[in-house]
Design an enzyme around this catalytic site. Sequence first.
Site, PDB file in Angstrom:
ATOM      1  N   GLY A 136      44.566   6.941  17.828  1.00 45.50           N
ATOM      2  CA  GLY A 136      45.307   7.206  19.220  1.00 45.50           C
ATOM      3  C   GLY A 136      45.460   8.683  19.162  1.00 45.50           C
ATOM      4  O   GLY A 136      45.569   9.143  18.355  1.00 45.50           O
ATOM      5  N   CYS A 165      50.710  10.349  12.107  1.00 45.39           N
ATOM      6  CA  CYS A 165      50.399  11.048  13.283  1.00 45.39           C
ATOM      7  C   CYS A 165      49.432  12.330  12.976  1.00 45.39           C
ATOM      8  O   CYS A 165      49.819  13.169  11.937  1.00 45.39           O
ATOM      9  CB  CYS A 165      51.721  11.824  13.899  1.00 45.39           C
ATOM     10  SG  CYS A 165      51.345  12.575  15.559  1.00 45.39           S
ATOM     11  N   LEU A 166      48.655  12.402  13.985  1.00 46.07           N
ATOM     12  CA  LEU A 166      47.487  13.461  13.614  1.00 46.07           C
ATOM     13  C   LEU A 166      48.070  14.955  13.647  1.00 46.07           C
ATOM     14  O   LEU A 166      47.497  15.874  13.089  1.00 46.07           O
ATOM     15  CB  LEU A 166      46.341  13.116  14.396  1.00 46.07           C
ATOM     16  CG  LEU A 166      45.361  12.055  14.334  1.00 46.07           C
ATOM     17  CD1 LEU A 166      44.304  11.904  15.226  1.00 46.07           C
ATOM     18  CD2 LEU A 166      44.996  11.823  12.930  1.00 46.07           C
ATOM     19  N   HIS A 193      54.390  10.544  22.725  1.00 45.94           N
ATOM     20  CA  HIS A 193      53.889  11.731  22.738  1.00 45.94           C
ATOM     21  C   HIS A 193      53.862  12.339  24.178  1.00 45.94           C
ATOM     22  O   HIS A 193      54.127  13.607  24.536  1.00 45.94           O
ATOM     23  CB  HIS A 193      52.265  11.873  22.370  1.00 45.94           C
ATOM     24  CG  HIS A 193      52.124  11.935  21.057  1.00 45.94           C
ATOM     25  ND1 HIS A 193      52.813  13.223  20.251  1.00 45.94           N
ATOM     26  CD2 HIS A 193      51.507  11.115  20.072  1.00 45.94           C
ATOM     27  CE1 HIS A 193      52.314  12.684  18.888  1.00 45.94           C
ATOM     28  NE2 HIS A 193      51.490  11.733  18.473  1.00 45.94           N
ATOM     29  N   GLN A 222      48.736  16.806  22.094  1.00 44.58           N
ATOM     30  CA  GLN A 222      47.956  16.802  20.810  1.00 44.58           C
ATOM     31  C   GLN A 222      46.993  17.761  20.850  1.00 44.58           C
ATOM     32  O   GLN A 222      46.495  18.204  19.646  1.00 44.58           O
ATOM     33  CB  GLN A 222      47.965  15.503  20.001  1.00 44.58           C
ATOM     34  CG  GLN A 222      49.080  14.760  19.664  1.00 44.58           C
ATOM     35  CD  GLN A 222      48.586  13.476  19.036  1.00 44.58           C
ATOM     36  OE1 GLN A 222      48.329  12.452  19.558  1.00 44.58           O
ATOM     37  NE2 GLN A 222      48.782  13.538  17.791  1.00 44.58           N
ATOM     38  N   HIS A 278      53.567   4.822  20.219  1.00 38.37           N
ATOM     39  CA  HIS A 278      53.551   6.146  19.710  1.00 38.37           C
ATOM     40  C   HIS A 278      52.935   6.970  20.488  1.00 38.37           C
ATOM     41  O   HIS A 278      53.451   8.107  20.667  1.00 38.37           O
ATOM     42  CB  HIS A 278      52.435   5.721  18.313  1.00 38.37           C
ATOM     43  CG  HIS A 278      52.410   7.045  17.411  1.00 38.37           C
ATOM     44  ND1 HIS A 278      53.049   7.148  16.194  1.00 38.37           N
ATOM     45  CD2 HIS A 278      51.679   8.157  17.897  1.00 38.37           C
ATOM     46  CE1 HIS A 278      52.596   8.612  15.800  1.00 38.37           C
ATOM     47  NE2 HIS A 278      51.986   9.136  16.647  1.00 38.37           N
ATOM     48  N   GLU A 279      51.778   6.668  21.213  1.00 35.16           N
ATOM     49  CA  GLU A 279      50.967   7.580  21.988  1.00 35.16           C
ATOM     50  C   GLU A 279      51.875   7.709  23.186  1.00 35.16           C
ATOM     51  O   GLU A 279      51.905   9.204  23.908  1.00 35.16           O
ATOM     52  CB  GLU A 279      49.542   7.118  22.429  1.00 35.16           C
ATOM     53  CG  GLU A 279      48.756   6.751  21.102  1.00 35.16           C
ATOM     54  CD  GLU A 279      48.836   8.241  20.267  1.00 35.16           C
ATOM     55  OE1 GLU A 279      48.910   9.348  20.807  1.00 35.16           O
ATOM     56  OE2 GLU A 279      48.676   7.599  19.064  1.00 35.16           O
TER      57      GLU A 279
HETATM   58 NI    NI Z   1      50.952  10.917  16.789  1.00 30.60          NI
END
Ligand code: NI
Length: 185
Positions: free
Chosen positions: A45, A98-99, A144, A50, A140-141
């Site tokens: 995701g 998380c990226l 963000h 991000q 999670h997304e």
């Molecule tokens: Ni994340």
Amino acid sequence: MILPIFAFGQPVLRKVAEDIDQDYNDLEGLIENMYETMRNARGVGLAAPQIGKSIRLFVVDTQQMDKPDEPAKGIKKAFINARLLDESGDPWVYEEGCLSIPDIHADIERKSTIRIKYLDQDWKEHDETYEGVNARVIQHEYDHIEGVLFIDHMRPLKRRMIKGKLEKIKKGDIEVSSPMRFVKA
Ligand code: NI
């Protein structure tokens, strides 16, 4: 096109993102780039903050997690102007990463089922229910686009344990395999 991923410490990750409308410049291209960026970084995701854009857009691809010998459960979708309507079901623990926060993983507890309203790429409205891993990735997304990070859900003790690591990420004092944009010290 692979876009740089904004790292922990970047203020855009803490903003509540704004809705977009149909005039948004090259939305198709942006979504394509987000999928490419996510795949390149081996994510399931990615949310627009991000990549530095404070808009209510995220992409999810849990199809990558489908196993060939089991019925397909994964989804691959872009969520535009999403609103989480409900979270229900028994809380369960699942390891998240998380990226934007490389090399940190933690068991996070969230409710199992969600109901979400969003627009798809054709601006069609959906009101859908998800559970299990799909719900988890969406939660999670969705966080963000509300300026929330998974580490915010960590228990205080564990959170204290990663404080030093977070400071390093903030300064870009880590090795990464895909392009990232750090807050310079
Ligand atoms: Ni994340």
